[in-house]
Write an enzyme that holds these catalytic residues in place. Sequence first.
Site, short mmCIF file in Angstrom:
data_model
loop_
_atom_site.label_atom_id
_atom_site.label_comp_id
_atom_site.label_asym_id
_atom_site.label_seq_id
_atom_site.Cartn_x
_atom_site.Cartn_y
_atom_site.Cartn_z
N ASN A 176 41.36 -2.75 -34.14
CA ASN A 176 40.01 -2.78 -33.55
C ASN A 176 39.96 -1.94 -32.24
O ASN A 176 40.74 -2.85 -31.28
CB ASN A 176 39.48 -4.09 -33.61
CG ASN A 176 38.03 -4.00 -33.40
OD1 ASN A 176 37.12 -3.61 -33.98
ND2 ASN A 176 37.74 -4.32 -32.00
N GLU A 177 39.46 -1.01 -31.77
CA GLU A 177 39.39 -0.65 -30.42
C GLU A 177 40.59 -0.45 -29.78
O GLU A 177 40.97 -1.36 -28.76
CB GLU A 177 38.36 -1.30 -29.62
CG GLU A 177 36.96 -1.55 -30.33
CD GLU A 177 35.74 -2.21 -29.49
OE1 GLU A 177 34.67 -1.71 -29.48
OE2 GLU A 177 36.32 -3.08 -28.71
N GLU A 326 30.54 0.49 -35.19
CA GLU A 326 29.82 -0.66 -34.39
C GLU A 326 28.59 -0.04 -33.58
O GLU A 326 28.81 0.72 -32.99
CB GLU A 326 30.74 -1.34 -33.46
CG GLU A 326 31.88 -2.20 -34.15
CD GLU A 326 32.57 -3.10 -32.95
OE1 GLU A 326 32.31 -3.20 -32.04
OE2 GLU A 326 33.70 -3.60 -33.70
N TRP A 334 28.54 -8.23 -22.42
CA TRP A 334 29.87 -7.85 -21.49
C TRP A 334 29.41 -6.96 -20.18
O TRP A 334 30.43 -6.78 -19.59
CB TRP A 334 31.03 -7.17 -22.23
CG TRP A 334 30.50 -6.09 -23.34
CD1 TRP A 334 30.35 -6.59 -24.63
CD2 TRP A 334 30.06 -4.77 -23.08
NE1 TRP A 334 29.90 -5.29 -25.38
CE2 TRP A 334 29.69 -4.32 -24.46
CE3 TRP A 334 30.12 -3.90 -21.91
CZ2 TRP A 334 29.42 -3.13 -24.71
CZ3 TRP A 334 29.66 -2.86 -22.16
CH2 TRP A 334 29.31 -2.26 -23.42
N GLU A 374 31.97 -14.04 -27.28
CA GLU A 374 30.83 -13.28 -27.33
C GLU A 374 29.52 -13.96 -27.75
O GLU A 374 28.79 -13.59 -28.35
CB GLU A 374 30.99 -12.23 -28.12
CG GLU A 374 32.22 -11.42 -27.40
CD GLU A 374 32.88 -10.13 -28.24
OE1 GLU A 374 32.51 -9.15 -27.90
OE2 GLU A 374 33.48 -10.44 -29.24
N TYR A 376 26.61 -14.89 -26.43
CA TYR A 376 25.50 -14.21 -26.17
C TYR A 376 25.13 -12.74 -26.70
O TYR A 376 24.06 -12.20 -26.33
CB TYR A 376 25.20 -14.49 -24.75
CG TYR A 376 24.83 -15.70 -24.11
CD1 TYR A 376 24.82 -16.77 -24.65
CD2 TYR A 376 25.13 -15.98 -22.60
CE1 TYR A 376 24.46 -18.02 -24.26
CE2 TYR A 376 24.61 -17.06 -22.17
CZ TYR A 376 24.52 -17.98 -23.08
OH TYR A 376 24.07 -19.46 -22.35
#
Length: 691
Positions: A176-177, A326, A334, A374, A376
């Site tokens: 992932n990323e 995504e 962020w 994460e 929020y």
Amino acid sequence: MMLRQWMTRSVIVLLSLLPPAFAQLPLPSDVRRPMLGLGAAWYPEQWPESRWDADLTLMEHAHISFVRVGEFAWSTMEPKEGAYDLEWLQRAVRAAERHHIAVVIGTPSAAPPAWLTQRYPETLRTMDNGRKDSHGNRQQFDWSDAKYRDLSRKIAEKLAEAFGHDPNVIGWQIDNEYCNESYGESTQAQFQSWLRAKYGTLDNLNARWTTAYWSETYQNWDQIPIEEHGGNPGLLLNWKEFVSDTWRSYQKNQLDVIRSHAEPRQRITTNMMGWFDAYDHYTVAQDLDFASWDDYVGTGHLDAARNGATHDLTRGFLRKNFWVMETQPGFVNWQTDNNALDKGEVRAMAWNAIGHGAEAVEYWQWRSALNGQEQYHGTLLGGDGTPVPLYDEVKQVGAEFEKASAVLAGTTVQSQVAVLQDYPSRWAINWQRHNKAFDPVDALMSYYKPLHELLRSVDVVADTAPLTGYKLVVAPALNVLTPEAAKNLEAYVRAGGHLVLGQRSAMKDEDNSLYPQRQPGPLATLLGARVEQFYALNKTVPVSGVWGDAQDTVWAEQIGVVDSATQVLMRYGTSNGWLDGQPAVVTRKVGRGSITYIGAALDEAAMRRAAEWMLQESGVAAVLQEVPADVDVAIRSDGQKRIVILTNYGAEPQMIQLPHPMRNVLDGGEASSVSLARFGVAVLQDPAKAE
């Protein structure tokens, strides 16, 4: 039961509408897999199993056709070393299948479990300050470490053994990323070995890097350090190329073991990050079945042109349709300011992706995690399990995707114009900007934006990509020009193509060394001109000529004409004395082709006129010129039919008169005009045969 839950059209439609990335083998008839996929990142391991069906029911009602699972679940998949528990994931895949939702499995190597990092501390990356990273976040691993690769391969193999033939699993995401390198002694030794394999001898390396400068000459391979900035330009470039090759081999370590167990219909990708440039995406993408990226606005609102260019960039990695793996459901967590996108903007953003060649759009994430870093971040469901206001907008997107799947099946973006993008060139400029205002991505956008506004379809590809199908190729800030790329561009021009080079092009070779000949280096003879000197500007410089009056505030190159066949198009006005009256833009015919060099960073209005000139000179016709400026136009085609996607990004409603009646795919019927509210979208099937 499965057949009863699916319409009679399922088998025929399913096979005809699957994304090219997945349409390889027949799939079961009980899973909704339209050509345009709508997805969500689902984390069943974070919730009681008794809740799964409620979540999946809400997904089904929102027309979500696939979920991505597992990419952060290593501690649940392998709670102890060698003790694998995948039964919960099997049940999750079956639960999704009951709701006609397909599954993409992410390998979990982006977030190693605590037992792994505690037992094998060497797998933690060494940060650039010399300290080891620690557990409790993600991407804290050393991507070059053999033990970490071994453990990652094992969990990927267990997953592939369990799901490689699962009828409801349609694909895989590796990790992932990708983003964090390691700077420890082991990685440095690997880098030194990589350099030795490339250069053969230290004498060769020293000569090509000009290490006599500042007494940088190396007597032993183990003297060569890792440098990220401020070092020898050859060292800097080679480190980035090593990083890219290491990410590729890290990825291939898992990719190969999945392919050895999985059916070919299960296609493999990884989620990249747009203009992020910590590695060369062309290098890493070449082993994948299809490219994908994570599309986030962050602070502010959607810039349709830049976002569209990023889609085109991703499509260019493998030169075929891609996925948005995504994207943000309203807002992120962020940034310093995490504003929400306006009502309707998320829908417009989804169609922006489809217009530029996306086959799927997935929202991160489905439901707010009750804890974690994460909390929020935007979601479609709150922590209480009920929909947030954005849910209905995404539901609308899903319904529209299903309506438009049939007409978009088999289509992609087909362009007559390519803009070249090159990671070594971007790195080289960013290491030595010379003018802090000269951003290589902004330079690319200064060409891309007016060309796309005029033409509607533009490819963004590497400078070594096949170019024979393009009438016009534009290379903004192609600072590093390798011999392979130089031959590719020269052959393109001599075969009748029209090449435009932007400022700072062809200054350096494959070692990040200045060419012994002036810009544009190996292409100077073809151009019949050269750059006499470059200037970082601290004041406005006037430019005028066939494109009218213009201004340059960033970068100017004084061009000297050495061939009488080379024509001057633009000249500088009164400036610093050196530039006064000197050529700023030149062009030269080469058989049926041409080569043009633009040495000035022209303002937006002038670049629009320059783009019009480029299209005229190369024989490319602009498309749908009567559309209002705030309305974005995207075109997909299969060579026979053409699909036009209109989106209004302006504050006011817009009425668009069509050149002839078209089928309104979303609203039904035939339309001679369409009215678009703010963020309104129209998908139109043009009865005229695509050219």
